[in-house]
Design a protein around this motif. Structure first.
Motif, mmCIF file in Angstrom:
data_model
loop_
_atom_site.group_PDB
_atom_site.id
_atom_site.type_symbol
_atom_site.label_atom_id
_atom_site.label_comp_id
_atom_site.label_asym_id
_atom_site.label_seq_id
_atom_site.Cartn_x
_atom_site.Cartn_y
_atom_site.Cartn_z
ATOM 1 N N UNK A 6 29.814 -45.403 58.719
ATOM 2 C CA UNK A 6 30.266 -46.350 58.087
ATOM 3 C C UNK A 6 31.429 -47.182 58.996
ATOM 4 N N UNK A 7 31.616 -46.736 60.199
ATOM 5 C CA UNK A 7 32.732 -47.337 61.039
ATOM 6 C C UNK A 7 32.063 -47.790 62.367
ATOM 7 N N UNK A 8 32.686 -48.731 62.584
ATOM 8 C CA UNK A 8 32.335 -49.672 64.099
ATOM 9 C C UNK A 8 32.777 -48.807 65.222
ATOM 10 N N UNK A 9 33.712 -48.039 65.208
ATOM 11 C CA UNK A 9 34.221 -47.340 66.339
ATOM 12 C C UNK A 9 33.329 -46.585 67.206
ATOM 13 N N UNK A 10 33.276 -46.251 68.316
ATOM 14 C CA UNK A 10 32.841 -45.244 69.150
ATOM 15 C C UNK A 10 33.187 -43.809 68.834
ATOM 16 N N UNK A 11 32.417 -42.956 68.792
ATOM 17 C CA UNK A 11 32.831 -41.706 68.555
ATOM 18 C C UNK A 11 32.955 -40.877 69.856
ATOM 19 N N UNK A 12 34.092 -40.423 70.233
ATOM 20 C CA UNK A 12 34.330 -39.541 71.163
ATOM 21 C C UNK A 12 34.309 -38.072 71.031
ATOM 22 N N UNK A 19 39.112 -48.705 69.403
ATOM 23 C CA UNK A 19 37.649 -48.817 69.759
ATOM 24 C C UNK A 19 37.010 -47.505 69.500
ATOM 25 N N UNK A 20 37.691 -46.307 69.333
ATOM 26 C CA UNK A 20 37.166 -45.197 69.355
ATOM 27 C C UNK A 20 37.690 -44.086 68.267
#
Length: 179
Positions: free
Chosen positions: A3-9, A117-118
């Motif tokens: 559900x999130x727009x951020x990148x996953x690191x 962004x992440x």
């Protein structure tokens, strides 16, 4: 991540299972997996965000959001600039997963900001809690402690919590793995 727009690191020490997790995530989904250590993948990344987007078919990704997985991209000197540009231009069309070592900790060095962004997650070797309840799903973060078996504790004590040596359970394999 859904559900999130951020990148996953996904960050962590070598051999802890980051790439294995990335490959598990991509199963059954539309994805593009790029590994900086694979020469053809590196060439594609060096062509720029547009080339990666075209390779992932992001122009036709209307009803679903494909995964774009960048494995070990932190080895690229301009990785932050690349990811920032890719995310800003194509982040609404796909889900982005980035794996790598602790070097992904963007606060350590200056340069382009990826702030906001992440989301970063650090992966560690196996813990006693994971070994006593080895399931994934809706497990509460705070669990009631369980007693680990003597055999499992000895294996953890001797082989450590890194997945492959722990699973092998062999001192000989551990010594070879450590070298």
């Amino acid at each position: 991540f859904k559900s999130n727009r951020q990148m996953l690191f996904l960050m962590g020490p070598r051999q802890v299972g980051k790439t294995t997790l990335a490959k598990m995530i991509k199963k059954g989904r539309h994805y593009l997996y790029l590994n900086w250590d694979v020469l053809d993948d590196r060439k594609l990344i060096l062509k720029g965000p547009k080339a990666v987007a075209e390779s992932a078919d992001l122009a036709i990704a209307k009803s679903h959001k494909p995964f774009v997985i960048f494995d070990e991209i932190h080895k690229y000197r301009q990785w932050k600039t690349f990811l920032k540009g890719f995310y800003d231009k194509y982040g609404t069309l796909c889900k982005i997963l980035v794996t790598g070592s602790a070097r992904l900790d963007v606060y350590q060095k200056g340069g382009d900001s990826l702030m906001g962004r992440y989301f970063a997650y650090r992966i560690h070797p196996f813990s006693i809690a994971e070994l006593t309840a080895p399931t994934i799903g809706r497990i509460p973060i705070r669990r009631i402690p369980k007693k680990i078996s003597e055999a499992s504790f000895n294996k953890l004590w001797i082989c450590g919590g890194y997945p492959e040596p722990y699973q092998k359970g062999s001192k000989t394999f551990l010594r070879r793995w450590q070298r």
